[in-house]
Design an enzyme around this catalytic site. Structure first.
Site, PDB file in Angstrom:
ATOM      1  N   HIS A  23       0.830  -1.218   0.000  1.00  0.00           N
ATOM      2  CA  HIS A  23       0.000   0.000   0.000  1.00  0.00           C
ATOM      3  C   HIS A  23       0.861   1.263   0.000  1.00  0.00           C
ATOM      4  CE1 HIS A  23      -3.989  -1.864   0.254  1.00  0.00           C
ATOM      5  NE2 HIS A  23      -3.333  -2.819   0.859  1.00  0.00           N
ATOM      6  N   SER A 115      -1.999 -13.256 -12.873  1.00  0.00           N
ATOM      7  CA  SER A 115      -2.577 -12.494 -13.984  1.00  0.00           C
ATOM      8  C   SER A 115      -1.519 -11.612 -14.648  1.00  0.00           C
ATOM      9  CB  SER A 115      -3.772 -11.659 -13.510  1.00  0.00           C
ATOM     10  OG  SER A 115      -3.406 -10.731 -12.520  1.00  0.00           O
ATOM     11  N   GLU A 147      -4.704  -4.159 -17.936  1.00  0.00           N
ATOM     12  CA  GLU A 147      -5.455  -4.749 -16.820  1.00  0.00           C
ATOM     13  C   GLU A 147      -6.544  -3.779 -16.332  1.00  0.00           C
ATOM     14  OE1 GLU A 147      -3.585  -7.629 -14.548  1.00  0.00           O
ATOM     15  OE2 GLU A 147      -5.045  -7.616 -12.937  1.00  0.00           O
ATOM     16  N   ASP A 159       3.375  -4.846  -9.431  1.00  0.00           N
ATOM     17  CA  ASP A 159       3.521  -6.246  -9.845  1.00  0.00           C
ATOM     18  C   ASP A 159       4.216  -6.372 -11.196  1.00  0.00           C
ATOM     19  OD1 ASP A 159       2.096  -6.590  -7.589  1.00  0.00           O
ATOM     20  OD2 ASP A 159       0.240  -7.237  -8.560  1.00  0.00           O
TER      21      ASP A 159
HETATM   22  P1  ADP Z   1      -3.640 -13.406  -9.030  1.00  0.00           P
HETATM   23  O1  ADP Z   1      -3.357 -12.864  -7.680  1.00  0.00           O
HETATM   24  O2  ADP Z   1      -3.206 -14.820  -9.163  1.00  0.00           O
HETATM   25  O3  ADP Z   1      -3.139 -12.523 -10.114  1.00  0.00           O
HETATM   26  P2  ADP Z   1      -6.141 -12.559 -10.140  1.00  0.00           P
HETATM   27  O4  ADP Z   1      -7.542 -12.780  -9.713  1.00  0.00           O
HETATM   28  O5  ADP Z   1      -5.640 -11.196 -10.319  1.00  0.00           O
HETATM   29  O6  ADP Z   1      -5.230 -13.411  -9.140  1.00  0.00           O
HETATM   30  O7  ADP Z   1      -5.911 -13.276 -11.538  1.00  0.00           O
HETATM   31  C1  ADP Z   1      -6.291 -14.620 -11.716  1.00  0.00           C
HETATM   32  C2  ADP Z   1      -6.922 -14.762 -13.083  1.00  0.00           C
HETATM   33  O8  ADP Z   1      -5.933 -14.585 -14.108  1.00  0.00           O
HETATM   34  C3  ADP Z   1      -7.498 -16.133 -13.349  1.00  0.00           C
HETATM   35  O9  ADP Z   1      -8.818 -16.248 -12.861  1.00  0.00           O
HETATM   36  C4  ADP Z   1      -7.433 -16.230 -14.876  1.00  0.00           C
HETATM   37  O10 ADP Z   1      -8.523 -15.527 -15.443  1.00  0.00           O
HETATM   38  C5  ADP Z   1      -6.174 -15.459 -15.190  1.00  0.00           C
HETATM   39  N1  ADP Z   1      -5.017 -16.350 -15.297  1.00  0.00           N
HETATM   40  C6  ADP Z   1      -3.892 -16.318 -14.558  1.00  0.00           C
HETATM   41  N2  ADP Z   1      -3.020 -17.271 -14.956  1.00  0.00           N
HETATM   42  C7  ADP Z   1      -3.614 -17.919 -15.981  1.00  0.00           C
HETATM   43  C8  ADP Z   1      -3.241 -19.021 -16.823  1.00  0.00           C
HETATM   44  N3  ADP Z   1      -2.073 -19.635 -16.697  1.00  0.00           N
HETATM   45  N4  ADP Z   1      -4.110 -19.410 -17.767  1.00  0.00           N
HETATM   46  C9  ADP Z   1      -5.303 -18.795 -17.915  1.00  0.00           C
HETATM   47  N5  ADP Z   1      -5.709 -17.773 -17.154  1.00  0.00           N
HETATM   48  C10 ADP Z   1      -4.897 -17.337 -16.197  1.00  0.00           C
HETATM   49 MG    MG Z   2      -3.718 -10.476 -10.372  1.00  0.00          MG
END
Ligand code: ADP
Ligand code: MG
Length: 367
Positions: A23, A115, A147, A159
């Site tokens: 943060h 993501s 994003e 990130d």
């Molecule tokens: P994180 O903290 O892991 O980034 P998020 O909710 O921001 O969590 O992102 C997760 C989302 O990103 C998943 O629900 C999917 O839609 C997408 N995602 C991440 N990695 C993959 C992957 N290897 N293949 C397909 N989608 C993915």
């Molecule tokens: Mg994410």
């Protein structure tokens, strides 16, 4: 960029963890993330029909035109389409058509930025096929735009910066005001230490719009202090004493003291005193729990269990309201820490947490 790239190839990008400094990014402050060994790999082949296809495990494949616009693609493929869109805008011409085969080792939804790892790997692959290059600092901003404006997730810059700009064996000292990254050596083996990332599967609790309200409190504090951002505060004690509203003061205190803790960690790491970072991590957790009020009981219990098991320091990492814990652990204490966090989860009636033994790794690139 070589002709070899435009004919296709493999690119990959890591997940990331923030060791300390949460943060602080939207307050133009400091953070100390690093790239994980776990990566998302994209194998890309050119297509000549102006379409992009994407596959990932058993997920429904994505298939969209290179001229895609926000709103066209939803679900996981929106992360891929968002990158195609933002790069097309940036390059002034659509990205080349492509078949993208995605394989990831980054746990999804654990706060390890799967993501952004996906987006950064896809960005490098599409740029490779296009024979184009974008400086990493600028690419981080483009990934943020994809994003925010295509996927519709409000995220900062931390990130993507860690994923795109980290170096093997180093922490990345990020200054969110100047957008600079300085590699800070982190030789865990030499120090007999390791870093564990522990995901206790805490459900994310965004009940009261927690992120937005924390951001507002920080902006309110800066306004009251007459500075553009909390980063510009010079005398922390005087500033805190002058804030009259208790909640505003506590939110600001987290950010202001967190910036100081990041700077202390950087100084310790540069001196080779990695063990000295532990207590600052634990202090950071207390600051989030008590002042920023963005932890949750499952995460607090995981931190306490890791410390009881012998960790030198432990803290929630990431935006909060759930998510993962990062712990600095002497190598010989790893079994004890694993047992302690697993027992704490069992006591709370939860399944065993996922525990990853990690080390600062290389950033995104061509494989
Ligand atoms: P994180 O903290 O892991 O980034 P998020 O909710 O921001 O969590 O992102 C997760 C989302 O990103 C998943 O629900 C999917 O839609 C997408 N995602 C991440 N990695 C993959 C992957 N290897 N293949 C397909 N989608 C993915
Ligand atoms: Mg994410």
């Amino acid at each position: 960029m070589s002709g070899q790239d435009t004919a296709g190839g493999t690119w990959s990008a890591p997940g990331r963890v923030n060791l300390i400094g949460d943060h602080t990014d939207y307050n133009a402050g400091f953070a100390l993330p690093f790239a994980l060994p776990q990566r998302t790999t994209v194998t890309a082949r050119p297509r000549t029909d102006g379409r992009v296809t994407a596959t990932s495990g058993d997920l429904e494949p994505g298939d969209f035109p290179t001229t895609t616009q926000p709103g066209d693609v939803t679900g996981w493929a929106a992360y891929v389409a968002g990158i195609a869109w933002v790069l097309g805008e940036h390059l002034g011409t659509p990205v080349p058509g492509a078949d993208l085969q995605i394989v990831s080792e980054v746990p999804v939804g654990s706060g390890l930025s799967s993501s952004h790892s996906l987006e950064c790997a896809v960005a490098l692959a599409l740029l490779g096929l296009a024979g184009a290059e974008v400086p990493r600092e600028e690419l981080a901003l483009l990934v943020q735009r994809a994003e925010n404006d295509y996927v519709g997730a409000p995220t900062g810059l931390l990130d993507q910066t860690a994923i795109l700009r980290s170096q093997d064996g180093h922490l990345s000292f990020f200054d969110a005001r100047d957008l600079t990254v300085e590699p800070v050596p982190c030789d865990l083996d030499a120090a007999g230490l390791t870093l564990l990332v522990i995901d206790p599967h805490a459900p994310h609790q965004l009940v009261d719009g927690g992120y937005a309200s924390r951001r507002e409190a920080c902006e309110r504090a800066a306004r009251e202090l007459g500075v553009p951002t909390l980063r510009e505060v010079e005398d922390v004690d005087a500033a805190l004493a002058s804030l009259t509203d208790d909640e505003t003061r506590r939110r600001a205190r987290h950010v202001l003291t967190e910036n100081q803790r990041v700077l202390e960690c950087v100084a310790l790491a540069r001196r080779g005193d990695l063990a000295g970072i532990g207590p600052l991590m634990t202090a950071s957790h207390a600051s989030m729990r008590d002042d920023f009020a963005n932890s949750v009981p499952v995460v607090d219990r995981t931190v306490e269990a890791a410390l009881a098991g012998g960790a030198l320091g432990a803290r929630m990492t990431g935006g909060g309201f759930g998510g993962a814990v990062v712990a600095l652990v002497p190598r010989e204490a790893v079994p004890e820490v694993r047992a302690a966090v697993t027992a704490a989860a069992a006591d709370a009636g939860l399944e065993a947490p996922v525990v990853l033994d990690v080390r600062p790794s290389r950033g995104a690139g061509r494989d």
